[in-house]
Design an enzyme around this catalytic site. Structure first.
Site, short mmCIF file in Angstrom:
data_model
loop_
_atom_site.label_atom_id
_atom_site.label_comp_id
_atom_site.label_asym_id
_atom_site.label_seq_id
_atom_site.Cartn_x
_atom_site.Cartn_y
_atom_site.Cartn_z
N GLU A 1 -21.28 33.33 18.25
CA GLU A 1 -20.23 33.35 17.31
C GLU A 1 -19.67 34.66 16.71
OE1 GLU A 1 -18.80 31.83 14.96
OE2 GLU A 1 -19.73 30.11 14.33
N ASN B 1 -17.36 28.64 7.23
CA ASN B 1 -16.69 29.15 8.54
C ASN B 1 -15.16 29.40 8.31
OD1 ASN B 1 -18.39 29.33 10.93
ND2 ASN B 1 -18.85 27.08 10.49
N ARG C 1 -28.19 32.52 4.61
CA ARG C 1 -28.14 33.56 5.43
C ARG C 1 -26.28 33.67 5.28
NH1 ARG C 1 -25.52 31.85 10.16
NH2 ARG C 1 -26.34 30.09 11.30
N ASN D 1 -22.67 33.80 7.28
CA ASN D 1 -22.05 32.88 8.28
C ASN D 1 -20.69 33.11 8.37
OD1 ASN D 1 -22.86 30.87 10.42
ND2 ASN D 1 -21.33 29.65 9.26
N ASP E 1 -15.07 24.79 12.98
CA ASP E 1 -16.02 26.07 13.06
C ASP E 1 -14.97 27.27 12.99
OD1 ASP E 1 -18.02 27.69 13.68
OD2 ASP E 1 -19.11 26.08 14.59
#
Length: 290
Positions: free
Chosen positions: A18, A150, A102, A104, A199
């Site tokens: 990522e 995202n 968390r 992201n 994403d």
């Protein structure tokens, strides 16, 4: 659908690759393996690969103005990271009341302000949120209730912010004010059945939005009205993010994940594709390193 790619040679495969980020200063591409807890770098001039093991999940990195340190997002929060020597200095924890979350995905807007999201690391609750961090160190929560945050990405003029809820298959668009405040959220793109989920994203110099398809095996380019322009197919199921790189910003690198796949040899590799357009120069975070 176009098919034109190369695979960056590595013995390893990312569990959840990522956050690709191009460093103009060092001529280096950085990206992370979130689940593998590793930061990677690729120096384009000589294809030199390096990696650093992390003490917890690392979700993204960006450069900082006036400092060699990277600003990084971890499961526990935001920290400054020095690579030589390797030192992590925690900066802030934006969600102390959400211990299962968390961070992201993140990106810096044209003014140097950082935007980042969060998600439930168990994938059970829609507890993700969208935050900004300005140069004074002030954190703001702008939006809430995401399954999987995202993106984010920005229009070339910096007047629109794009942000995704991958769990719902939606790409949102917000008016972005000069003061860092967001206007009303609207749906910009709804992913169709068979596309997978939206994403990571990036914007090119023409204002088109490039989106990675988790579960869709491709990267697609959408025009400023949200209409599909074209797609580039890749031999991996879960494509996670993309960024422009190189001195002319005419190369595109694409991350992928081996997580939740058949484990084939192409899953979790780093791809390079030919976008046919140039990107926008990445912006460094304007805040001061600790």
């Amino acid at each position: 659908m176009m098919t034109n790619y190369r695979i960056v040679a590595r013995a390893e495969r990312d569990v959840l690759g990522e956050g690709p980020h191009w460093s103009v200063r060092s001529g280096t591409l950085f990206w992370v393996d979130i689940v593998g807890q590793r930061l990677w770098s690729l120096t384009l001039a000589d294809d030199r690969l390096r990696s650093w093991a992390m003490p917890e999940k690392i979700c993204w990195v960006v450069e900082q103005a006036g400092s060699a340190d990277l600003l990084a997002g971890f499961k526990s929060g935001v920290a400054d990271v020095s690579l030589d020597p390797f030192v992590i200095r925690p900066r802030l924890s934006p969600e102390p009341a959400r211990p299962h979350n968390r961070l992201n995905d993140a990106k810096v807007d044209p003014t140097g302000r950082l935007w980042f999201g969060s998600k439930d690391d168990r994938d059970q609750e829609a507890s993700g949120a969208l935050y900004s961090l300005d140069s004074s160190g002030r954190v703001r929560r702008h939006d809430d209730g995401y399954q999987v945050t995202n993106g984010p990405a920005f229009s070339p003029e910096g007047d629109w912010l794009y942000h995704t809820d991958s769990g719902r298959g939606l790409v949102y668009r917000f008016p972005l004010g000069a003061d860092g405040m967001l206007g009303e959220r609207s749906i910009f793109i709804q992913f169709e059945q068979g596309w997978g989920a939206p994403d990571g994203m990036t914007t090119d110099a023409e204002g088109y939005l490039w989106i990675a398809h988790w579960g869709g095996g491709r990267v697609s380019r959408f025009d400023p009205n949200g209409q599909l322009d074209r797609s580039i197919a890749l031999p991996a199921t879960n494509i996670t993010s993309c960024t422009f790189a190189g001195p002319r910003l005419d190369r595109m690198f694409v991350t992928s994940a081996s997580l939740k796949t058949d484990g084939g040899e192409m899953q979790g590799v780093l791809f390079e594709i030919e976008p046919g357009v140039t990107g926008l120069a990445p912006i460094a975070f304007a805040g001061r390193a600790l």
